[in-house]
Structures are given as structure tokens and as C-alpha cells.
Design an enzyme around this catalytic site. Structure first.
Site, mmCIF file in Angstrom:
data_model
loop_
_atom_site.group_PDB
_atom_site.id
_atom_site.type_symbol
_atom_site.label_atom_id
_atom_site.label_comp_id
_atom_site.label_asym_id
_atom_site.label_seq_id
_atom_site.Cartn_x
_atom_site.Cartn_y
_atom_site.Cartn_z
ATOM 1 N N HIS A 64 0.810 -1.228 0.000
ATOM 2 C CA HIS A 64 0.000 0.000 0.000
ATOM 3 C C HIS A 64 0.840 1.274 0.000
ATOM 4 O O HIS A 64 0.304 2.368 -0.189
ATOM 5 C CB HIS A 64 -0.905 0.030 1.231
ATOM 6 C CG HIS A 64 -1.835 -1.132 1.314
ATOM 7 N ND1 HIS A 64 -2.958 -1.231 0.531
ATOM 8 C CD2 HIS A 64 -1.794 -2.271 2.054
ATOM 9 C CE1 HIS A 64 -3.583 -2.382 0.813
ATOM 10 N NE2 HIS A 64 -2.892 -3.021 1.720
ATOM 11 N N ARG A 238 -12.574 -29.011 13.612
ATOM 12 C CA ARG A 238 -13.835 -29.613 13.150
ATOM 13 C C ARG A 238 -14.559 -28.714 12.145
ATOM 14 O O ARG A 238 -15.538 -29.112 11.541
ATOM 15 C CB ARG A 238 -14.740 -29.920 14.331
ATOM 16 C CG ARG A 238 -14.383 -31.255 14.992
ATOM 17 C CD ARG A 238 -15.397 -31.659 16.035
ATOM 18 N NE ARG A 238 -15.194 -30.943 17.276
ATOM 19 C CZ ARG A 238 -14.392 -31.350 18.261
ATOM 20 N NH1 ARG A 238 -13.749 -32.480 18.149
ATOM 21 N NH2 ARG A 238 -14.246 -30.647 19.352
ATOM 22 N N ASP A 259 6.195 -11.032 9.054
ATOM 23 C CA ASP A 259 6.920 -10.059 9.886
ATOM 24 C C ASP A 259 7.047 -10.532 11.331
ATOM 25 O O ASP A 259 7.658 -9.853 12.161
ATOM 26 C CB ASP A 259 6.234 -8.670 9.831
ATOM 27 C CG ASP A 259 4.804 -8.678 10.348
ATOM 28 O OD1 ASP A 259 4.272 -9.767 10.649
ATOM 29 O OD2 ASP A 259 4.206 -7.582 10.434
ATOM 30 N N HIS A 262 2.098 -10.342 12.379
ATOM 31 C CA HIS A 262 0.788 -10.751 11.848
ATOM 32 C C HIS A 262 0.504 -12.232 12.081
ATOM 33 O O HIS A 262 -0.654 -12.628 12.215
ATOM 34 C CB HIS A 262 0.700 -10.445 10.351
ATOM 35 C CG HIS A 262 0.420 -9.012 10.051
ATOM 36 N ND1 HIS A 262 1.377 -8.036 10.174
ATOM 37 C CD2 HIS A 262 -0.713 -8.384 9.663
ATOM 38 C CE1 HIS A 262 0.838 -6.870 9.861
ATOM 39 N NE2 HIS A 262 -0.429 -7.051 9.546
ATOM 40 N N ASP A 285 2.439 -6.240 2.567
ATOM 41 C CA ASP A 285 1.263 -5.467 3.007
ATOM 42 C C ASP A 285 1.729 -4.163 3.662
ATOM 43 O O ASP A 285 1.083 -3.639 4.578
ATOM 44 C CB ASP A 285 0.391 -6.295 3.972
ATOM 45 C CG ASP A 285 -1.042 -5.789 4.071
ATOM 46 O OD1 ASP A 285 -1.397 -4.837 3.347
ATOM 47 O OD2 ASP A 285 -1.810 -6.328 4.885
ATOM 48 N N GLY A 319 -1.924 -3.228 8.199
ATOM 49 C CA GLY A 319 -0.750 -3.296 7.339
ATOM 50 C C GLY A 319 0.515 -3.414 8.170
ATOM 51 O O GLY A 319 0.468 -3.686 9.379
HETATM 52 ZN ZN ZN Z 1 -3.421 -4.929 2.463
#
Ligand code: ZN
Length: 390
Positions: A64, A238, A259, A262, A285, A319
């Protein structure tokens, strides 16, 4: 004029060549081989990088922004600064990635991004010096699940229709190459096959889909998954859900933000084992804060606070400030992957996922001379785009 680059190793990345020699002619790789078997062509300029490793340039299909620039807002004149920043981290190609914003703001951003992609194409054709290039657009939204929207503003999410998809496509002048979509929302199953027909890599994500719906999406043309685990219905033994499909179906490739924030390093390892060196893709990201000090930054319409490498908006992750070069090193550390496999997940695999192996991801003869020179311990020494600047 031919230029010959020599180095200790070269990763194509499918092959590993020791004592490597790479010949560049007119911005393309014309030959590769080992110095023990191949001689540098007569009258060629030879540049020796000693102990270094040559790999294809990294390809980030989900980014981005960086260096203070947000791709939803940057002008056509500003965007090359993002390319300069990315090249410092080994990236030679990227997909500027949208976020869910009001549709008219999205249409305007897509027009600017299309201008930037076309400007980069003509810079290469005209022999102007270039850094990392925008190769196509990734639409992350507006067709996302309300339940798994992450920080994408709920008021900007839109139910998928062929009409809106076509309006986005037209605004981007056909440069949309990837789209993240939640397959369970009404209308998605009409848009997925049409996007696939136009050559878009349809990626399931930001989704609360059950496994059967994720399977139907693959049957309809989806071929990839966006930031696996993040903004997805969680895996339950399940009720495997979308993640069960993503990790078990060899027809789809999948990406991950490695990273260590995340997704925990142990789960990164599980992901890499499940998708393997052929189907795992690394993304950043990254947002405008990448390469910048802690503070407050924009992600499209969203305000993001950045502290100690963590980007959040209202308590949710928003991000990252990851770089591709760091992601490559992280997967080696988290999972004991070799440099060659880690490089593959940042080069050939993303290029394969988005059907762009003729322009990115390999260092075979005929490929553009887009490559990275890494020091023996994996730091970026230099990044070369279209054979320029070596
Ligand atoms: Zn993104």
C-alpha cells in the site's frame, strides 16, 4: 554493449549456479552460466561482485505504500519515490494495492495508478533509469466481508456486481492484475469467473467463508489467498473453513505477511510446510510508514498509528512496515528454509501466481535484467532494474 556480472552464486531461483556469470544485453539477460564453463564475451564490460549472490528482483504483489507515500493518494510524479525505496530493499516489481475507499476516490486512484504503470513502461522502453516498477494493480476491496474487514471502513465495502467490477476495470484501464474478494458475499460467484477470464489473479481473503464456499470459489476461478490467517475465519479442527481449503488445496497459491507480528513464527512454519516451496508467496502489506519513524500515517482513508514496527487502527492491525528483504530473512529464520526457497517465495512464486513469469521472477536468458545482489549474509548490496546502473 554487453555487460557481464560475476558473483559467487546465482539463484534462477530454480537452479543454483556456483561461480556465476550473467550477461546483460539491451536490458535483458542474454546468458547465464558458471565461469568454469563459460567465458565472458569479448569487449564486454565485466563487473565482479565477489562473494555475493545474484537473485531475481523481489516481486511484492501486496503493498500500500512506503517512504511516506500512500498509493491511494500519491501523484503520478511522486510514485517513483516509492520505487526508489523498494529497490533499496531488493524489490524490482510491485502491485500498488488499494484499500476500501469511497468509490469515486477509488476510481481516481486507479486512474493515477494506471498512469504510473504506463509511465514506468515507457521509461523502460526509452532507456530512462528506473527503480522498482508498478506492474499492475491489486484491488484489495471493496468486495470484502463485513465480518472480516480488518481496518477497511465498513461504509466503503460494496457487494460485488459485474457492473461495479467493470467500472473499476475501466478506471484502471485494464491494469487490474489481482483482486482480493470474500467468496461468501452475494454476487461474488458471478464476479470471480469474469475477473479470472480477464486475466486477474482472483485471491480469496478478508473472508468468513466455510470450507465448501472456499472450494466453490476455486472451482469458479480463484487461484490464490490473501494474507493467509489474517482477516480470515480461523481454522478449527472440526470446522476448517477457508484456511482449511487454502492450506490443503494444491490448486491454489497463498501469501503471508512474515513479519513475526501478523502471524507467529511457529504458524509461519506450518504455512510454509503446507504450501511448500512451490506455492508459498511472501508479501509485505506495507503501508506509507515503511522506512519512516514511528508516528501517525494514512492508509487510504484510514489513520494508522505506528509504534515499534506495529501498525494499528482502533486496536486492529493495519498493514505493516515490513520489507521484502526482511521477509526473506525471516522465513529462513522461522523455518530453516534455504535462501533459495525463501527467494523463490519472493520472486518466481508471486510471478507465477499472477501469471507474469515472462516479465518477473526469474533470471533465465530472455528475462528482463531485474535482479538483486545480496551479500553472503543476505543483505541487499545493489538492485538492478532493466540492466541499468551496474
Ligand atoms: Zn493490504
Amino acid at each position: 554493449m554487453k555487460t557481464v556480472i560475476t558473483a559467487r552464486r546465482l539463484l534462477t531461483p530454480l537452479e543454483e549456479i556456483q561461480d556465476a556469470l550473467l550477461v546483460i544485453e539491451d536490458g535483458r539477460v542474454s546468458e547465464i552460466g558458471s565461469r568454469s564453463q563459460k567465458e565472458a564475451p569479448l569487449h564486454a564490460r565485466v563487473v565482479d561482485f565477489g562473494d555475493s549472490v545474484l537473485t531475481p528482483g523481489f516481486f511484492d504483489i501486496h503493498i500500500h505504500g512506503g517512504a511516506g507515500l500512500d498509493v491511494m493518494r500519491a501523484s503520478v510524479a511522486e510514485l517513483p519515490q516509492l520505487g526508489t525505496f523498494l529497490a533499496r530493499h531488493g524489490v524490482t516489481a510491485y502491485f500498488p494495492t488499494t484499500v476500501a475507499a469511497p468509490l469515486d476516490a477509488t476510481f481516481k486512484a486507479l486512474g493515477r495508478l494506471a498512469d504510473s504503470i504506463e509511465a514506468a513502461q515507457s521509461d523502460v522502453a526509452n532507456g530512462n533509469s528506473v527503480d522498482a516498477r508498478p506492474m499492475g494493480i491489486h484491488l484489495e476491496g471493496p468486495f470484502l466481508s463485513h465480518k472480516r474487514r480488518g481496518v477497511h471502513p465498513p461504509e466503503n465495502l460494496v457487494a460485488p456486481t459485474l457492473k461495479i467490477f467493470d467500472e473499476l476495470w475501466q478506471a484502471a484501464r485494464g491494469h487490474v492484475r489481482m483482486m482480493t474478494i470474500a467468496p461468501e458475499i452475494p454476487g461474488a460467484m458471478e464476479v470471480i469467473p469474469e475477473a479470472a477470464r480477464r486475466g486477474v489473479c482472483v485471491s480469496i481473503g478478508h473472508s468468513d467463508a466455510e470450507m465448501t464456499i472456499a472450494k466453490s470459489a476455486v472451482a469458479a476461478g480463484a487461484r490464490h489467498a490473501t494474507h493467509t490467517f489474517n482477516a480470515m475465519r480461523p481454522l478449527d479442527h472440526r470446522d476448517p473453513g477457508i484456511i482449511g481449503e487454502v492450506l490443503s488445496d494444491d490448486r491454489i497459491t497463498a501469501d503471508l505477511i512474515a513479519d513475526g507480528i501478523h502471524v507467529s513464527p511457529a504458524v509461519v512454519k506450518i504455512f510454509l510446510q503446507a504450501k511448500g516451496s512451490e506455492r508459498a508467496v511472501l508479501i509485505t502489506d506495507a503501508i506509507s510508514a515503511a522506512g519512516m519513524p514511528d508516528g501517525r500515517y494514512q492508509l487510504g482513508p484510514i489513520e494508522v498509528d505506528v509504534k515499534d514496527c506495529k501498525c494499528t487502527a482502533n486496536g486492529s492491525l493495519a498493514g505493516s512496515v515490513l520489507t521484502m528483504h526482511r521477509a526473506v530473512r525471516n522465513v529462513m529464520q522461522f523455518s530453516n528454509w534455504t535462501l533459495r526457497d525463501a527467494v523463490r517465495a519472493a520472486t518466481l512464486n508471486p510471478a507465477t501466481a499472477v501469471s507474469m513469469t515472462s516479465t518477473s521472477g526469474t533470471l533465465n536468458p530472455g528475462a528482463p535484467a531485474d535482479f538483486v545482489i545480496l551479500t553472503p549474509n543476505g543483505e541487499v548490496l545493489k538492485t538492478i532494474v532493466a540492466g541499468r546502473g551496474c
